[in-house]
Design an enzyme around this catalytic site. Structure first.
Site, mmCIF file in Angstrom:
data_model
loop_
_atom_site.group_PDB
_atom_site.id
_atom_site.type_symbol
_atom_site.label_atom_id
_atom_site.label_comp_id
_atom_site.label_asym_id
_atom_site.label_seq_id
_atom_site.Cartn_x
_atom_site.Cartn_y
_atom_site.Cartn_z
ATOM 1 N N SER A 9 0.320 -1.223 -0.188
ATOM 2 C CA SER A 9 0.012 -0.190 0.034
ATOM 3 C C SER A 9 0.866 1.508 0.308
ATOM 4 C CB SER A 9 -1.025 0.019 1.206
ATOM 5 O OG SER A 9 -1.102 1.212 1.135
ATOM 6 N N HIS A 34 -1.297 -1.268 -4.662
ATOM 7 C CA HIS A 34 -2.471 -1.409 -3.672
ATOM 8 C C HIS A 34 -2.551 0.660 -3.790
ATOM 9 C CE1 HIS A 34 -5.412 -2.454 -1.422
ATOM 10 N NE2 HIS A 34 -5.472 -1.343 -0.344
ATOM 11 N N ASP A 36 -4.518 3.277 -1.402
ATOM 12 C CA ASP A 36 -6.399 4.007 -0.660
ATOM 13 C C ASP A 36 -6.472 5.137 -0.635
ATOM 14 O OD1 ASP A 36 -5.750 1.495 0.647
ATOM 15 O OD2 ASP A 36 -3.981 1.765 1.386
ATOM 16 N N MET A 38 -8.805 7.638 0.012
ATOM 17 C CA MET A 38 -9.648 8.202 0.814
ATOM 18 C C MET A 38 -10.506 9.244 1.010
ATOM 19 S SD MET A 38 -7.570 7.049 3.912
ATOM 20 C CE MET A 38 -6.666 5.245 3.932
ATOM 21 N N HIS A 67 -8.590 1.042 -3.715
ATOM 22 C CA HIS A 67 -9.083 0.602 -2.747
ATOM 23 C C HIS A 67 -10.595 2.118 -2.748
ATOM 24 C CE1 HIS A 67 -9.019 -0.676 1.859
ATOM 25 N NE2 HIS A 67 -10.057 0.012 1.088
ATOM 26 N N MET A 69 -12.136 4.220 -0.159
ATOM 27 C CA MET A 69 -12.554 4.019 0.370
ATOM 28 C C MET A 69 -12.857 5.190 0.637
ATOM 29 S SD MET A 69 -9.495 3.031 3.170
ATOM 30 C CE MET A 69 -8.415 2.865 1.780
ATOM 31 N N MET A 138 -11.386 -6.695 5.551
ATOM 32 C CA MET A 138 -10.225 -5.007 5.988
ATOM 33 C C MET A 138 -10.101 -5.735 7.091
ATOM 34 S SD MET A 138 -9.900 -2.796 4.681
ATOM 35 C CE MET A 138 -9.138 -2.032 6.105
ATOM 36 N N GLY A 143 -8.744 3.690 7.209
ATOM 37 C CA GLY A 143 -8.769 5.572 7.671
ATOM 38 C C GLY A 143 -6.730 5.339 7.644
ATOM 39 N N PHE A 144 -6.430 4.589 8.435
ATOM 40 C CA PHE A 144 -5.103 5.317 8.844
ATOM 41 C C PHE A 144 -3.561 4.151 8.758
ATOM 42 C CE2 PHE A 144 -7.806 7.874 11.284
ATOM 43 C CZ PHE A 144 -7.165 8.720 10.691
ATOM 44 N N GLY A 145 -2.728 4.013 8.454
ATOM 45 C CA GLY A 145 -1.795 2.825 8.027
ATOM 46 C C GLY A 145 -1.723 3.194 9.899
ATOM 47 N N GLY A 146 -0.429 1.682 10.178
ATOM 48 C CA GLY A 146 0.050 0.746 10.944
ATOM 49 C C GLY A 146 -0.463 0.558 12.559
ATOM 50 N N ASP A 174 -6.116 -6.478 4.680
ATOM 51 C CA ASP A 174 -5.452 -5.897 4.395
ATOM 52 C C ASP A 174 -5.576 -4.740 6.030
ATOM 53 O OD1 ASP A 174 -4.657 -3.062 3.805
ATOM 54 O OD2 ASP A 174 -6.387 -2.027 2.502
ATOM 55 N N GLY A 175 -4.284 -4.174 6.899
ATOM 56 C CA GLY A 175 -4.249 -3.715 7.923
ATOM 57 C C GLY A 175 -3.517 -4.499 8.704
ATOM 58 N N GLY A 176 -2.537 -3.810 9.470
ATOM 59 C CA GLY A 176 -2.367 -4.366 10.069
ATOM 60 C C GLY A 176 -1.156 -5.615 10.012
ATOM 61 N N GLY A 196 1.604 -1.737 3.881
ATOM 62 C CA GLY A 196 1.506 -0.482 4.015
ATOM 63 C C GLY A 196 2.924 -0.368 5.491
ATOM 64 N N SER A 197 2.918 -0.253 6.256
ATOM 65 C CA SER A 197 3.577 0.040 6.700
ATOM 66 C C SER A 197 5.179 -1.334 7.144
ATOM 67 C CB SER A 197 3.765 0.486 8.391
ATOM 68 O OG SER A 197 2.768 -0.445 8.613
HETATM 69 C C1 DX5 Z 1 -6.355 1.447 5.400
HETATM 70 C C2 DX5 Z 1 -5.636 0.979 4.384
HETATM 71 C C3 DX5 Z 1 -4.847 0.052 4.172
HETATM 72 C C4 DX5 Z 1 -3.007 0.542 5.181
HETATM 73 C C5 DX5 Z 1 -3.022 -0.539 5.224
HETATM 74 O O1 DX5 Z 1 -7.007 2.175 5.507
HETATM 75 O O2 DX5 Z 1 -6.775 0.240 3.125
HETATM 76 O O3 DX5 Z 1 -3.919 -0.853 3.128
HETATM 77 O O4 DX5 Z 1 -2.606 1.323 4.695
HETATM 78 O O5 DX5 Z 1 -0.944 0.256 6.628
HETATM 79 P P1 DX5 Z 1 -0.808 -0.761 7.389
HETATM 80 O O6 DX5 Z 1 -0.165 -1.880 6.825
HETATM 81 O O7 DX5 Z 1 0.642 0.303 8.165
HETATM 82 O O8 DX5 Z 1 -1.766 -1.641 8.430
HETATM 83 ZN ZN ZN Z 2 -6.486 -0.222 1.929
#
Ligand code: DX5
Ligand code: ZN
Length: 219
Positions: A9, A34, A36, A38, A67, A69, A138, A143-146, A174-176, A196-197
């Protein structure tokens, strides 16, 4: 073992040199890119839309996985396709005529996906299986990475896997996701990993490549 794809991402990339980041992540072994999107309504955060996606399209030949959102995905589908996106995923929570939207995405020549938030059930998706190329579970609130992986997602991934069975529908998470979580979600049935992170960490192709390898290594 089924093939597992890695979709970094770019939300966690350095936006001040996005073109370089796309080249680097491509070279590092990403399967998909990917994106994102938003809108500040469906999710609190804001990112980018078709013009920015178009501006980075030429820096990788890998599939662009959007994706969305956003509360009104139907309004800009054509613009995303014109920007060079290959897969469009909309959220079940904000797409009242999901059947129609998925048809439209395919008519425009894209693969069609639906995403479900942690508190959303898979109910109704059984009627859409012939129109879906991807189901995105999900594993954090979008909404946020990390953020931290939500454990109850594992149960939902298994339910989606039962629903999909042997149909050609990708199961994306997707996420964490990191190298510890990855084998667990794959074991539950996921076959496309967004991260992502865990990937955009280290600032160069070599680190990105090692991070992608670490995600793949327990698979
Ligand atoms: C969250 C995004 C994800 C996010 C994943 O809203 O859809 O794609 O960037 O980031 P990490 O891998 O850091 O959780
Ligand atoms: Zn995503």
């Amino acid at each position: 073992m089924p093939e597992v794809l890695i979709a970094p991402s770019i939300l966690s990339s350095n936006f001040s040199c996005l073109a370089e980041e796309i080249k680097a992540i491509d070279k590092a072994g990403a399967d998909w890119i990917h994106l994102d999107v938003m809108d500040g309504h469906f999710v609190p955060n804001l990112t980018f839309g078709p013009p920015i996606i178009k501006s980075i399209r030429d820096y990788s030949k890998k599939p662009f996985d959007a994706h969305l959102m956003v509360t009104n995905p139907d309004d800009l589908l054509e613009e995303y396709v014109n920007a060079g996106v290959n897969i469009i995923t909309v959220h079940k929570e904000v797409t009242p005529h999901l059947d129609k939207t998925l048809n439209r995405i395919r008519e425009l020549g894209c693969k069609a996906g639906v995403s479900i938030n942690p508190a959303t059930s898979i109910s109704g998706l059984e009627f859409l299986l012939d129109k879906l190329d991807l189901i995105l579970v999900m594993t954090v609130n979008p909404g946020f990475g990390g953020q931290k992986f939500i454990e109850s997602s594992l149960c939902k991934i298994k339910l989606v896997k039962e629903l999909v069975n042997d149909k050609p529908i990708k199961i994306q998470v997707d996420g964490g996701i990191n190298e510890v979580i990855a084998p667990r979600v794959i074991d539950a049935g996921a076959n496309v990993i967004v991260a992502g992170s865990a990937i955009f960490n280290g600032d160069c192709v070599e680190s990105y490549s090692n991070n992608i390898k670490a995600l793949r290594c327990n698979i």
